[in-house]
Each structure stands twice: as structure tokens, then as C-alpha cells.
Scaffold this motif. Structure first.
Motif, PDB file in Angstrom:
ATOM      1  N   ASN A   7     -20.833  12.120  42.582  1.00  0.00           N
ATOM      2  CA  ASN A   7     -19.469  12.515  42.884  1.00  0.00           C
ATOM      3  C   ASN A   7     -19.213  12.232  44.357  1.00  0.00           C
ATOM      4  OD1 ASN A   7     -16.961  13.659  42.963  1.00  0.00           O
ATOM      5  ND2 ASN A   7     -17.698  15.771  42.878  1.00  0.00           N
ATOM      6  N   LYS A   8     -18.282  11.337  44.637  1.00  0.00           N
ATOM      7  CA  LYS A   8     -18.017  10.922  46.014  1.00  0.00           C
ATOM      8  C   LYS A   8     -16.631  11.413  46.420  1.00  0.00           C
ATOM      9  CE  LYS A   8     -19.611   6.969  47.562  1.00  0.00           C
ATOM     10  NZ  LYS A   8     -19.799   5.548  47.896  1.00  0.00           N
ATOM     11  N   SER A   9     -16.540  12.037  47.596  1.00  0.00           N
ATOM     12  CA  SER A   9     -15.252  12.459  48.134  1.00  0.00           C
ATOM     13  C   SER A   9     -15.079  11.826  49.513  1.00  0.00           C
ATOM     14  CB  SER A   9     -15.162  13.986  48.215  1.00  0.00           C
ATOM     15  OG  SER A   9     -16.207  14.507  48.996  1.00  0.00           O
ATOM     16  N   TYR A  10     -13.809  11.597  49.893  1.00  0.00           N
ATOM     17  CA  TYR A  10     -13.493  10.903  51.136  1.00  0.00           C
ATOM     18  C   TYR A  10     -12.642  11.786  52.041  1.00  0.00           C
ATOM     19  CZ  TYR A  10     -14.987   6.721  48.649  1.00  0.00           C
ATOM     20  OH  TYR A  10     -15.712   5.802  47.940  1.00  0.00           O
ATOM     21  N   GLY A  11     -12.827  11.600  53.341  1.00  0.00           N
ATOM     22  CA  GLY A  11     -12.030  12.334  54.313  1.00  0.00           C
ATOM     23  C   GLY A  11     -11.843  11.525  55.569  1.00  0.00           C
ATOM     24  N   ARG A  12     -11.036  12.072  56.483  1.00  0.00           N
ATOM     25  CA  ARG A  12     -10.820  11.433  57.776  1.00  0.00           C
ATOM     26  C   ARG A  12     -11.300  12.398  58.852  1.00  0.00           C
ATOM     27  NH1 ARG A  12      -5.811   7.971  58.385  1.00  0.00           N
ATOM     28  NH2 ARG A  12      -7.290   6.551  57.420  1.00  0.00           N
ATOM     29  N   LEU A  13     -11.967  11.834  59.847  1.00  0.00           N
ATOM     30  CA  LEU A  13     -12.547  12.599  60.941  1.00  0.00           C
ATOM     31  C   LEU A  13     -11.634  12.510  62.162  1.00  0.00           C
ATOM     32  CD1 LEU A  13     -14.988  14.156  62.083  1.00  0.00           C
ATOM     33  CD2 LEU A  13     -16.056  11.936  62.534  1.00  0.00           C
ATOM     34  N   TYR A  14     -11.370  13.677  62.775  1.00  0.00           N
ATOM     35  CA  TYR A  14     -10.488  13.771  63.938  1.00  0.00           C
ATOM     36  C   TYR A  14     -11.188  14.463  65.099  1.00  0.00           C
ATOM     37  CZ  TYR A  14      -6.645  12.714  60.752  1.00  0.00           C
ATOM     38  OH  TYR A  14      -5.825  12.106  59.854  1.00  0.00           O
ATOM     39  N   TYR A  15     -10.621  14.223  66.282  1.00  0.00           N
ATOM     40  CA  TYR A  15     -11.040  14.934  67.487  1.00  0.00           C
ATOM     41  C   TYR A  15      -9.800  15.579  68.089  1.00  0.00           C
ATOM     42  CZ  TYR A  15     -12.498  15.919  72.222  1.00  0.00           C
ATOM     43  OH  TYR A  15     -12.754  16.554  73.401  1.00  0.00           O
ATOM     44  N   ALA A  16      -9.915  16.849  68.507  1.00  0.00           N
ATOM     45  CA  ALA A  16      -8.778  17.544  69.107  1.00  0.00           C
ATOM     46  C   ALA A  16      -9.184  18.240  70.389  1.00  0.00           C
ATOM     47  CB  ALA A  16      -8.207  18.568  68.134  1.00  0.00           C
ATOM     48  N   GLU A  17      -8.341  18.099  71.380  1.00  0.00           N
ATOM     49  CA  GLU A  17      -8.419  18.891  72.612  1.00  0.00           C
ATOM     50  C   GLU A  17      -7.361  19.972  72.451  1.00  0.00           C
ATOM     51  OE1 GLU A  17     -10.140  18.983  75.482  1.00  0.00           O
ATOM     52  OE2 GLU A  17     -11.376  17.198  75.195  1.00  0.00           O
ATOM     53  N   ILE A  18      -7.788  21.219  72.418  1.00  0.00           N
ATOM     54  CA  ILE A  18      -6.851  22.328  72.289  1.00  0.00           C
ATOM     55  C   ILE A  18      -6.555  22.857  73.684  1.00  0.00           C
ATOM     56  CG2 ILE A  18      -6.472  24.632  71.332  1.00  0.00           C
ATOM     57  CD1 ILE A  18      -8.411  23.867  69.066  1.00  0.00           C
ATOM     58  N   TYR A  19      -5.272  23.011  73.994  1.00  0.00           N
ATOM     59  CA  TYR A  19      -4.852  23.484  75.309  1.00  0.00           C
ATOM     60  C   TYR A  19      -4.425  24.945  75.287  1.00  0.00           C
ATOM     61  CZ  TYR A  19      -4.729  18.450  75.857  1.00  0.00           C
ATOM     62  OH  TYR A  19      -5.062  17.116  75.852  1.00  0.00           O
ATOM     63  N   GLU A  20      -3.986  25.412  74.113  1.00  0.00           N
ATOM     64  CA  GLU A  20      -3.571  26.805  74.000  1.00  0.00           C
ATOM     65  C   GLU A  20      -3.857  27.319  72.595  1.00  0.00           C
ATOM     66  OE1 GLU A  20       0.473  29.554  74.334  1.00  0.00           O
ATOM     67  OE2 GLU A  20       0.515  27.499  75.102  1.00  0.00           O
ATOM     68  N   LEU A  21      -4.518  28.469  72.538  1.00  0.00           N
ATOM     69  CA  LEU A  21      -4.785  29.143  71.269  1.00  0.00           C
ATOM     70  C   LEU A  21      -3.888  30.366  71.161  1.00  0.00           C
ATOM     71  CD1 LEU A  21      -8.690  29.056  71.143  1.00  0.00           C
ATOM     72  CD2 LEU A  21      -7.124  27.847  69.614  1.00  0.00           C
ATOM     73  N   GLY A  22      -3.297  30.558  69.993  1.00  0.00           N
ATOM     74  CA  GLY A  22      -2.476  31.733  69.731  1.00  0.00           C
ATOM     75  C   GLY A  22      -3.196  32.641  68.754  1.00  0.00           C
TER      76      GLY A  22
END
Length: 153
Positions: free
Chosen positions: A90-105
Motif C-alpha cells: 500500500n503506497k501513499s504520497y505526500g508533499r514535504l514543506y518547510y515553514a518559518e513561523i514568525y508568530e504563534l497564537g
């Protein structure tokens, strides 16, 4: 279980079912703990019906971390897809991201119970056979400063 990394255009968009977002806030990794687990994981989740995969990444980052201001981009020369193949083929696919967070609420009252910042990869991962591989891709391809010597906590 096998994780494979693909270049842009190799995986058809409609096959991409997940977005995984390796995130930093104040030079620390952002990890989340699901309310029903005691382990840590990278923010991410399932793509909703007819949702653009880039919108999935932004939505999941907000829902799972409370991020208000951030810069998010796909990895691997700005786009990178991956697959996860289990023993039953069973194969599943996704996309990998990078995020710089500047503000957390405030963290939305959904499935995530806690957000925690780490100087390195936590030892108690929800997906220990998957997440280190994806994190390594981010570190290599995004040339994230000061993280190449990252160790497990």
C-alpha cells in the motif's frame, strides 16, 4: 516500510494525499503531540476533497500549531514529493514543506493537545521510521543553517 523521495513532476497531483511541514520558530523545531498520543510529530495531515495541496499545508500548519504569521514553501528545489510504502504494498504520497513561523497564537481546540519547541529531533517520535528521513531532506535541500549537526534529544 520504505520512504522514497521524488522530484517535482514525478508524482501526479491527484495522488498527493498528505502535507508534512517541518517547521521552525525562534530557531527551534516545532513538534506537536496528538491528544490521544504521548509521542511527538511534525505538523501535517490529510488533504481534503478538492483542496490544493499547498492549501492543505497552510491549513494543517495553522490547525496543528496555532501559527498566525509564517512563510511556508515546498522542499526539494521548492517542490518535493514522497511516498510511503508499507509491507502490504500500500503506497501513499505526500508533499514535504518547510515553514518559518514568525508568530504563534492560540492552539485551536482540535486533535492536537500540545505544541513544543525542540533544539533537536525529539527521541519519542510518533513515526520514527518516517520523520527522520523527511527532516533530513529538509535540512539538506533547504540548506537550513545551524541544523546539520542536529541530534536526537
Amino acid at each position: 516500510m520504505e520512504v522514497k523521495i521524488y522530484d517535482l513532476g514525478t508524482v501526479n497531483d491527484e495522488k498527493l494525499k498528505f502535507a508534512v511541514i517541518v517547521s521552525m520558530f525562534n530557531d527551534k523545531f516545532v513538534y506537536v503531540r496528538h491528544k490521544q498520543r504521548e509521542t511527538w510529530e511534525v505538523p501535517g495531515g490529510h488533504r481534503e476533497l478538492n483542496e490544493n495541496i499547498n492549501d492543505t499545508a497552510s491549513r494543517e500548519l495553522k490547525e496543528e500549531t496555532g501559527a498566525i504569521k509564517f512563510n511556508i514553501k515546498p522542499v526539494c528545489d521548492y517542490l518535493c514529493d514522497y511516498s510511503l510504502e508499507r509491507k502490504n504494498n500500500n503506497k501513499s504520497y505526500g508533499r514535504l514543506y518547510y515553514a518559518e513561523i514568525y508568530e504563534l497564537g492560540n492552539l485551536p481546540d482540535l486533535e492536537i493537545g500540545e505544541v513544543k519547541l525542540f533544539h533537536s529531533i525529539p527521541e519519542n517520535l510518533t513515526y520514527p521510521q518516517i520523520q527522520p528521513i523527511l527532516i533530513n531532506e529538509v535540512l539538506i535541500r533547504m540548506n537550513v543553517e545551524n541544523l546539520y549537526n542536529c541530534e536526537v534529544e
